[in-house]
Design an enzyme around this catalytic site. Structure first.
Site, short mmCIF file in Angstrom:
data_model
loop_
_atom_site.label_atom_id
_atom_site.label_comp_id
_atom_site.label_asym_id
_atom_site.label_seq_id
_atom_site.Cartn_x
_atom_site.Cartn_y
_atom_site.Cartn_z
N LYS A 121 0.84 -1.19 0.00
CA LYS A 121 0.00 0.00 0.00
C LYS A 121 0.88 1.24 0.00
CE LYS A 121 -3.62 2.27 2.73
NZ LYS A 121 -4.51 2.17 3.92
N SER A 181 -9.04 3.04 2.96
CA SER A 181 -8.02 3.61 2.11
C SER A 181 -7.15 2.56 1.43
CB SER A 181 -7.13 4.57 2.92
OG SER A 181 -6.49 3.89 3.97
N SER A 214 -10.03 1.02 7.21
CA SER A 214 -9.39 0.99 5.90
C SER A 214 -8.84 -0.35 5.47
CB SER A 214 -8.26 2.04 5.85
OG SER A 214 -8.80 3.33 5.84
#
Length: 472
Positions: A73, A149, A173
């Site tokens: 990520k 996210s 997230s």
């Protein structure tokens, strides 16, 4: 090679170990899958394919995930000398921070690091549609959000580009993208994974690193590979009884499980898909021999919570933006930020230091009120992973901030309280809408009890194996 890519990460590691496929062949197959499918999905924003292939010969022999491709990520999970954007146009150079402890441990575990995945600017919303890189699309329906996210990571895993990707969870997230993309997503106990050496905590302790995966055993084994306290960390999670990988398949015993279906925000009507997802999960758990009944912590849904949580997040975002200005030698102007983040920074600058401390003290009390439910003899809390059914891209608008903040708060209503308490929670893909879009449910355990979550999640997975029809 398609059959090998369909294996989970543990299965891929076994295939490399037994000689069914070489580490280079597996990495090249994953790269080909990214190149074939990411044009539509926009999950991978930084690619390091040549460097990853060049590193394969130096992978540690005998490592548990030797040769398994993974994506990181692009928020946290710092990788020195690689592009780092955190979803923002403000950060557009190479990362000057040292490798994060998590990235070091991924390398030690034998993973092949292929690149970085899309995330909303600074991870401050629950859909991955950054102005800097464009939206990540859901593999189940490209018109729909993959969540945020960790939306880029979730889309990549759901589409079959890689079996496993890193993630993080400050308000939902990991769990929300896992829910929307039909994956397993576990938010660990606060302090289980280190954020060092560059950071001590994220969002005043709300944010935790983790993974999205297609199987429970992958999540367990990956957490084993990167977990652990580092000297100087501000938190240390309670010790586990042993490796989490050993808990997958262990008997969880007869558990006392409460469940919630009413939305924590009383002004939000119930959603039939969310209610059905919980009802089916409750029936499944009851059929597995557990004691399941409606109910949960009395503190859950306290109306003061969203305001305190939102203020603490905004204060942390303002500090992050101020730090970026200092590091680059000139302040970050509001026009350089997306409207949502500019508004949050402005709101935070109107808060005093005393306001921030008072908000954190309120959360301290909330955490104790929540913990009392587990201390009273309850084992798990079952509820939706997201506070809204799967939603299309654009549903959280970038400029109409009243709607955007309201809908974000709606989506994270079931997840953000668990970030505040620091407890572990896992999202499991157990339901789908009539249109075939995934809907996850989450189970929450007492602090330090990831072992219990893995046991129950594996029991559920065995009873009702997870399907992944979006794999390409």
């Amino acid at each position: 090679m398609d059959d090998v890519l369909r294996l989970d990460a543990v299965g891929q590691a076994r295939a490399v170990r037994t000689g069914e496929v070489s580490a280079r062949e597996l990495a090249e197959a994953a790269i080909a899958a990214i190149e074939a499918h990411d044009g539509e999905l926009n999950a991978v924003v930084h690619r390091r394919f040549e460097r990853a292939l060049a590193e394969i010969d130096d992978l540690p022999a005998g490592a548990p995930f030797h040769g398994v491709p993974i994506l990181l990520k692009d928020l946290g999970w710092r990788q020195s000398g690689e592009p780092y954007s955190a979803g923002s146009r403000v950060l557009d150079g190479l990362d000057e921070a040292p490798d994060g402890h998590g990235v070091v441990r991924l390398r030690e575990a034998g993973f092949v690091l292929l690149g970085r995945t899309n995330t909303p600017e600074f991870g401050s919303t629950i859909t991955t549609e950054p102005a800097a890189f464009g939206p990540t699309r859901n593999p189940y329906d490209p018109a729909y959000s993959a969540g945020g996210s960790s939306g880029g990571s979730a889309a990549a895993v759901a589409a079959g580009m890689v079996a496993l990707a890193t993630a993080s969870d400050g308000g939902g997230s990991i769990r929300v993208p896992a829910s929307l993309c039909g994956l397993v997503g576990l938010k660990p106990t606060r302090g289980r994974l280190s954020l060092g050496p560059s950071m001590g905590e994220g969002w005043s302790g709300f944010s935790c690193p983790g993974f999205v995966s297609r199987t429970v055993r992958d999540t367990a084994a990956a957490l084993d590979a990167v977990s652990g306290y580092h000297p100087g960390d501000p938190y240390d999670a309670p010790a586990l009884p042993g490796p989490l990988a050993a808990e997958a398949g262990a008997d969880p015993g007869r558990l006392r499980i409460g469940f919630l279906t009413a939305h924590p925000r009383q002004d939000v009507p119930g959603d039939p898909d969310l209610a059905e997802a919980v009802a089916r999960a409750a029936a499944l758990l009851e059929g597995l021999g557990h004691d399941v009944a409606p109910g949960g912590p009395q503190a859950f849904g306290e109306p003061e919570f969203p305001g305190h949580f939102g203020a603490i997040v905004a204060n942390n975002l303002a500090a992050q933006v101020a730090s970026l200005g200092t590091s680059r030698g000139r302040p970050v102007e509001p026009a350089e930020l997306e409207p949502r983040n500019a508004a949050m920074v402005a709101a935070a600058r109107a808060n005093s230091a005393a306001d921030h401390i008072l908000a954190t003290q309120w959360v301290d009390g909330f955490r104790r009120r929540m913990a009392s439910w587990w201390a009273a003899g309850n084992d798990l809390l079952l509820m939706p992973s997201a506070g809204a059914a799967p939603f299309p891209l654009g549903w959280i608008p970038p400029t109409d901030l009243s709607i955007a903040f309201g809908r974000t708060a709606q989506v994270v209503a079931y997840t953000s309280p668990i970030n505040a308490t620091g407890q572990p929670a896992i999202s499991l893909p157990l339901h789908a809408t009539a249109a075939g879009l995934p809907v996850g449910v989450q189970l929450v355990a007492a602090a330090g009890r990831e072992d219990l979550l893995i046991r129950v999640a594996a029991q559920i997975e065995q009873a009702r194996p997870f399907a992944h029809p979006a794999m390409r």
